[in-house]
Design an enzyme around this catalytic site. Structure first.
Site, PDB file in Angstrom:
ATOM      1  CB  SER A  13      -0.906  -0.002   1.239  1.00 29.00           C
ATOM      2  OG  SER A  13      -1.650   1.198   1.305  1.00 29.00           O
ATOM      3  CG  HIS A  54      -3.971  -1.538  -1.979  1.00 19.84           C
ATOM      4  ND1 HIS A  54      -5.079  -2.292  -2.355  1.00 19.84           N
ATOM      5  CD2 HIS A  54      -4.393  -0.727  -0.978  1.00 19.84           C
ATOM      6  CE1 HIS A  54      -6.103  -1.945  -1.602  1.00 19.84           C
ATOM      7  NE2 HIS A  54      -5.721  -0.991  -0.766  1.00 19.84           N
ATOM      8  CG  ASP A  80      -5.334   2.672   0.493  1.00 24.38           C
ATOM      9  OD1 ASP A  80      -6.199   1.825   0.193  1.00 24.38           O
ATOM     10  OD2 ASP A  80      -4.335   2.416   1.196  1.00 24.38           O
ATOM     11  CG  MET A 129      -8.721   7.285   1.693  1.00 19.66           C
ATOM     12  SD  MET A 129      -7.957   7.315   3.347  1.00 19.66           S
ATOM     13  CE  MET A 129      -6.923   5.848   3.258  1.00 19.66           C
ATOM     14  CG  HIS A 175      -9.223   0.331  -1.198  1.00 18.25           C
ATOM     15  ND1 HIS A 175      -8.724   0.122   0.069  1.00 18.25           N
ATOM     16  CD2 HIS A 175     -10.580   0.206  -1.090  1.00 18.25           C
ATOM     17  CE1 HIS A 175      -9.727  -0.129   0.895  1.00 18.25           C
ATOM     18  NE2 HIS A 175     -10.867  -0.074   0.218  1.00 18.25           N
ATOM     19  CG  MET A 215     -11.401   3.220   1.156  1.00 17.21           C
ATOM     20  SD  MET A 215     -10.179   3.145   2.480  1.00 17.21           S
ATOM     21  CE  MET A 215      -8.671   3.317   1.519  1.00 17.21           C
ATOM     22  CG  MET A 267     -11.982  -2.765   4.278  1.00 21.65           C
ATOM     23  SD  MET A 267     -10.391  -2.294   3.538  1.00 21.65           S
ATOM     24  CE  MET A 267      -9.654  -1.318   4.862  1.00 21.65           C
ATOM     25  CG  ASP A 316      -6.277  -2.575   2.736  1.00 23.79           C
ATOM     26  OD1 ASP A 316      -5.214  -2.340   3.351  1.00 23.79           O
ATOM     27  OD2 ASP A 316      -6.898  -1.712   2.094  1.00 23.79           O
TER      28      ASP A 316
END
Length: 237
Positions: free
Chosen positions: A16, A41, A43, A45, A75, A77, A146, A180
Protein backbone atom coordinates in the site's frame (compact mmCIF):
# COMPACT_ATOMS: atom_id res chain seq x y z
CA UNK A 1 -20.93 -29.22 2.42
CA UNK A 2 -19.55 -31.09 -0.58
CA UNK A 3 -16.04 -32.37 0.06
CA UNK A 4 -12.85 -30.36 0.11
CA UNK A 5 -11.00 -28.13 -2.31
CA UNK A 6 -7.66 -26.41 -2.70
CA UNK A 7 -7.56 -22.73 -3.59
CA UNK A 8 -6.81 -22.40 -7.30
CA UNK A 9 -5.68 -18.77 -7.25
CA UNK A 10 -2.13 -17.54 -6.84
CA UNK A 11 -0.60 -15.50 -4.04
CA UNK A 12 -0.15 -11.80 -4.82
CA UNK A 13 1.53 -9.22 -2.60
CA UNK A 14 0.46 -5.59 -3.01
CA UNK A 15 2.22 -2.91 -0.98
CA UNK A 16 0.00 0.00 0.00
CA UNK A 17 1.86 3.04 -1.26
CA UNK A 18 -0.04 5.42 1.01
CA UNK A 19 2.47 4.36 3.65
CA UNK A 20 5.44 5.44 1.54
CA UNK A 21 7.33 8.72 1.42
CA UNK A 22 4.81 10.55 -0.75
CA UNK A 23 7.38 13.18 -1.75
CA UNK A 24 9.05 10.53 -3.94
CA UNK A 25 6.14 8.25 -4.72
CA UNK A 26 7.40 6.93 -8.05
CA UNK A 27 10.76 5.96 -6.58
CA UNK A 28 9.09 4.32 -3.60
CA UNK A 29 6.73 2.40 -5.89
CA UNK A 30 9.56 1.20 -8.10
CA UNK A 31 11.55 0.16 -5.03
CA UNK A 32 8.87 -2.28 -3.87
CA UNK A 33 8.19 -3.56 -7.38
CA UNK A 34 11.90 -4.31 -7.68
CA UNK A 35 11.66 -6.09 -4.31
CA UNK A 36 9.13 -8.55 -5.70
CA UNK A 37 5.70 -6.95 -5.27
CA UNK A 38 3.02 -8.30 -7.60
CA UNK A 39 0.94 -5.14 -7.70
CA UNK A 40 0.52 -1.71 -6.14
CA UNK A 41 -2.43 -0.90 -3.90
CA UNK A 42 -3.51 2.75 -4.17
CA UNK A 43 -5.87 4.12 -1.51
CA UNK A 44 -8.19 6.84 -2.78
CA UNK A 45 -10.09 8.65 0.00
CA UNK A 46 -12.52 11.53 -0.38
CA UNK A 47 -13.09 12.83 3.16
CA UNK A 48 -16.74 11.72 2.99
CA UNK A 49 -16.89 7.93 2.90
CA UNK A 50 -13.86 7.95 5.18
CA UNK A 51 -12.55 10.91 7.21
CA UNK A 52 -9.17 11.18 5.50
CA UNK A 53 -8.28 12.67 2.09
CA UNK A 54 -5.50 11.23 -0.08
CA UNK A 55 -5.18 11.53 -3.85
CA UNK A 56 -7.15 11.08 -7.04
CA UNK A 57 -6.90 10.35 -10.75
CA UNK A 58 -4.30 13.06 -11.57
CA UNK A 59 -1.78 11.41 -9.24
CA UNK A 60 -2.59 7.95 -10.62
CA UNK A 61 -2.05 9.25 -14.14
CA UNK A 62 1.34 10.73 -13.23
CA UNK A 63 2.42 7.56 -11.44
CA UNK A 64 1.39 5.44 -14.42
CA UNK A 65 3.79 7.37 -16.62
CA UNK A 66 6.66 6.58 -14.24
CA UNK A 67 5.62 2.98 -13.48
CA UNK A 68 4.17 1.79 -16.80
CA UNK A 69 4.04 -1.96 -16.21
CA UNK A 70 2.76 -2.35 -12.64
CA UNK A 71 -0.76 -3.56 -11.91
CA UNK A 72 -2.65 -0.74 -10.15
CA UNK A 73 -5.36 -1.87 -7.72
CA UNK A 74 -7.28 1.32 -6.96
CA UNK A 75 -9.08 1.08 -3.61
CA UNK A 76 -11.90 3.61 -3.87
CA UNK A 77 -12.85 4.66 -0.35
CA UNK A 78 -15.24 7.24 -1.72
CA UNK A 79 -18.91 8.08 -1.76
CA UNK A 80 -20.60 7.64 -5.16
CA UNK A 81 -17.84 5.51 -6.71
CA UNK A 82 -19.73 5.64 -10.02
CA UNK A 83 -18.47 9.20 -10.53
CA UNK A 84 -14.80 8.27 -10.84
CA UNK A 85 -14.78 5.17 -13.06
CA UNK A 86 -14.00 6.99 -16.29
CA UNK A 87 -11.31 9.18 -14.76
CA UNK A 88 -9.52 6.23 -13.15
CA UNK A 89 -9.71 4.18 -16.33
CA UNK A 90 -8.22 7.07 -18.29
CA UNK A 91 -5.51 7.48 -15.63
CA UNK A 92 -4.33 3.89 -16.05
CA UNK A 93 -6.07 1.89 -13.32
CA UNK A 94 -6.12 -1.88 -13.80
CA UNK A 95 -8.58 -2.79 -11.05
CA UNK A 96 -11.29 -0.60 -9.57
CA UNK A 97 -12.23 -1.72 -6.06
CA UNK A 98 -15.35 -0.09 -4.62
CA UNK A 99 -17.14 -0.54 -1.30
CA UNK A 100 -20.54 -2.18 -1.21
CA UNK A 101 -21.59 0.40 1.40
CA UNK A 102 -20.93 3.32 -0.97
CA UNK A 103 -23.25 2.52 -3.86
CA UNK A 104 -26.98 2.07 -4.35
CA UNK A 105 -26.61 0.02 -7.53
CA UNK A 106 -23.67 -2.41 -7.40
CA UNK A 107 -24.69 -4.28 -10.56
CA UNK A 108 -24.68 -1.19 -12.75
CA UNK A 109 -21.39 -0.03 -11.25
CA UNK A 110 -19.80 -3.41 -11.96
CA UNK A 111 -20.96 -3.20 -15.58
CA UNK A 112 -19.57 0.31 -15.90
CA UNK A 113 -16.16 -0.71 -14.54
CA UNK A 114 -15.96 -3.73 -16.84
CA UNK A 115 -17.07 -1.56 -19.74
CA UNK A 116 -13.95 0.55 -19.23
CA UNK A 117 -11.71 -2.48 -19.38
CA UNK A 118 -10.84 -2.71 -15.67
CA UNK A 119 -11.10 -5.63 -13.31
CA UNK A 120 -13.64 -5.27 -10.50
CA UNK A 121 -13.08 -5.53 -6.77
CA UNK A 122 -15.84 -5.27 -4.16
CA UNK A 123 -15.00 -4.43 -0.55
CA UNK A 124 -16.67 -4.68 2.85
CA UNK A 125 -15.95 -2.66 5.98
CA UNK A 126 -15.59 -4.47 9.32
CA UNK A 127 -19.17 -3.82 10.43
CA UNK A 128 -20.70 -5.03 7.15
CA UNK A 129 -21.89 -8.65 7.00
CA UNK A 130 -20.07 -10.62 4.31
CA UNK A 131 -23.42 -11.91 3.05
CA UNK A 132 -24.02 -8.40 1.65
CA UNK A 133 -21.63 -9.05 -1.24
CA UNK A 134 -22.79 -12.59 -2.06
CA UNK A 135 -25.21 -11.54 -4.82
CA UNK A 136 -22.31 -9.93 -6.68
CA UNK A 137 -19.38 -12.30 -6.10
CA UNK A 138 -19.89 -14.15 -9.38
CA UNK A 139 -19.74 -10.81 -11.23
CA UNK A 140 -16.47 -9.51 -9.78
CA UNK A 141 -12.79 -10.45 -9.90
CA UNK A 142 -11.93 -9.91 -6.25
CA UNK A 143 -13.51 -9.59 -2.80
CA UNK A 144 -11.79 -7.26 -0.35
CA UNK A 145 -12.22 -7.88 3.37
CA UNK A 146 -11.09 -4.89 5.40
CA UNK A 147 -9.10 -5.90 8.46
CA UNK A 148 -9.08 -2.36 9.90
CA UNK A 149 -11.54 0.50 9.75
CA UNK A 150 -10.84 2.18 6.39
CA UNK A 151 -9.45 5.68 6.38
CA UNK A 152 -6.10 5.59 8.13
CA UNK A 153 -2.98 3.44 8.09
CA UNK A 154 -1.13 1.89 11.00
CA UNK A 155 -4.14 0.29 12.72
CA UNK A 156 -4.12 -3.08 14.45
CA UNK A 157 -5.08 -6.15 12.41
CA UNK A 158 -8.63 -7.33 13.18
CA UNK A 159 -8.40 -11.12 13.39
CA UNK A 160 -12.14 -11.35 14.00
CA UNK A 161 -12.66 -10.52 10.31
CA UNK A 162 -11.20 -13.88 9.26
CA UNK A 163 -14.54 -15.74 9.29
CA UNK A 164 -15.54 -13.46 6.40
CA UNK A 165 -12.49 -14.56 4.41
CA UNK A 166 -13.17 -18.20 5.25
CA UNK A 167 -16.83 -17.86 4.27
CA UNK A 168 -15.95 -16.68 0.76
CA UNK A 169 -13.03 -19.07 0.28
CA UNK A 170 -15.09 -22.14 1.16
CA UNK A 171 -17.71 -21.18 -1.42
CA UNK A 172 -15.45 -19.73 -4.14
CA UNK A 173 -12.11 -21.60 -4.20
CA UNK A 174 -11.01 -19.73 -7.33
CA UNK A 175 -11.88 -16.21 -6.14
CA UNK A 176 -9.19 -13.63 -5.39
CA UNK A 177 -9.70 -12.56 -1.77
CA UNK A 178 -7.80 -9.52 -0.56
CA UNK A 179 -7.13 -8.47 3.02
CA UNK A 180 -6.17 -4.90 3.80
CA UNK A 181 -5.12 -3.42 7.12
CA UNK A 182 -2.51 -4.34 9.68
CA UNK A 183 -1.10 -7.23 7.64
CA UNK A 184 2.54 -7.97 8.45
CA UNK A 185 4.78 -10.99 9.02
CA UNK A 186 3.23 -11.32 12.49
CA UNK A 187 -0.36 -11.52 11.20
CA UNK A 188 -0.02 -13.07 7.74
CA UNK A 189 -0.50 -16.66 8.95
CA UNK A 190 -3.92 -15.77 10.36
CA UNK A 191 -5.01 -14.14 7.11
CA UNK A 192 -3.57 -16.81 4.84
CA UNK A 193 -4.94 -19.69 6.88
CA UNK A 194 -8.42 -18.21 6.48
CA UNK A 195 -7.95 -18.20 2.71
CA UNK A 196 -6.70 -14.75 1.69
CA UNK A 197 -4.43 -14.78 -1.37
CA UNK A 198 -4.14 -11.06 -2.20
CA UNK A 199 -2.16 -9.50 0.60
CA UNK A 200 -2.08 -5.73 1.05
CA UNK A 201 0.69 -4.64 3.39
CA UNK A 202 1.47 -1.01 4.09
CA UNK A 203 3.86 -0.05 6.83
CA UNK A 204 5.42 -3.52 7.13
CA UNK A 205 6.72 -3.32 3.56
CA UNK A 206 7.00 0.39 2.84
CA UNK A 207 8.76 1.29 6.09
CA UNK A 208 11.14 -1.66 6.02
CA UNK A 209 14.80 -1.20 5.07
CA UNK A 210 14.51 -4.68 3.56
CA UNK A 211 11.19 -4.78 1.68
CA UNK A 212 12.18 -7.89 -0.28
CA UNK A 213 12.62 -9.84 2.95
CA UNK A 214 9.16 -8.80 4.16
CA UNK A 215 7.53 -9.57 0.81
CA UNK A 216 9.20 -12.98 0.72
CA UNK A 217 7.94 -13.76 4.24
CA UNK A 218 4.39 -12.76 3.35
CA UNK A 219 4.47 -14.81 0.15
CA UNK A 220 5.90 -17.93 1.82
CA UNK A 221 3.11 -17.97 4.39
CA UNK A 222 0.33 -17.33 1.88
CA UNK A 223 1.57 -19.97 -0.54
CA UNK A 224 1.85 -22.51 2.27
CA UNK A 225 -1.73 -22.06 3.40
CA UNK A 226 -3.20 -21.86 -0.10
CA UNK A 227 -2.11 -25.46 -0.66
CA UNK A 228 -4.02 -26.76 2.36
CA UNK A 229 -7.34 -28.51 1.53
CA UNK A 230 -10.37 -26.82 3.07
CA UNK A 231 -14.11 -27.53 3.14
CA UNK A 232 -16.00 -26.82 -0.08
CA UNK A 233 -19.49 -25.48 0.45
CA UNK A 234 -21.91 -25.14 -2.44
CA UNK A 235 -23.23 -21.62 -2.93
CA UNK A 236 -26.61 -21.41 -1.28
CA UNK A 237 -25.66 -23.52 1.72
Amino acid sequence: MSGTSICTCSCKIGPSILNSDLSCLADESQRVMDAGADYLHLDVMDGHFVPNITFGAPMVKCLRKKIPNAFFDIHMMVSEPEKWVDEMADAGANQYTFHIEATQNPTELIKKIKGRGMKVGIGVKPATPIETVLPYVSEVDMVLVMTVEPGFGGQKFMADMMPKVQYIRERYPGMDIEVDGGVSPSTIDTAAQAGANMIVSGSAVMKSPEPKKVIDELRASAEKWLKVPRPLIKVGQ
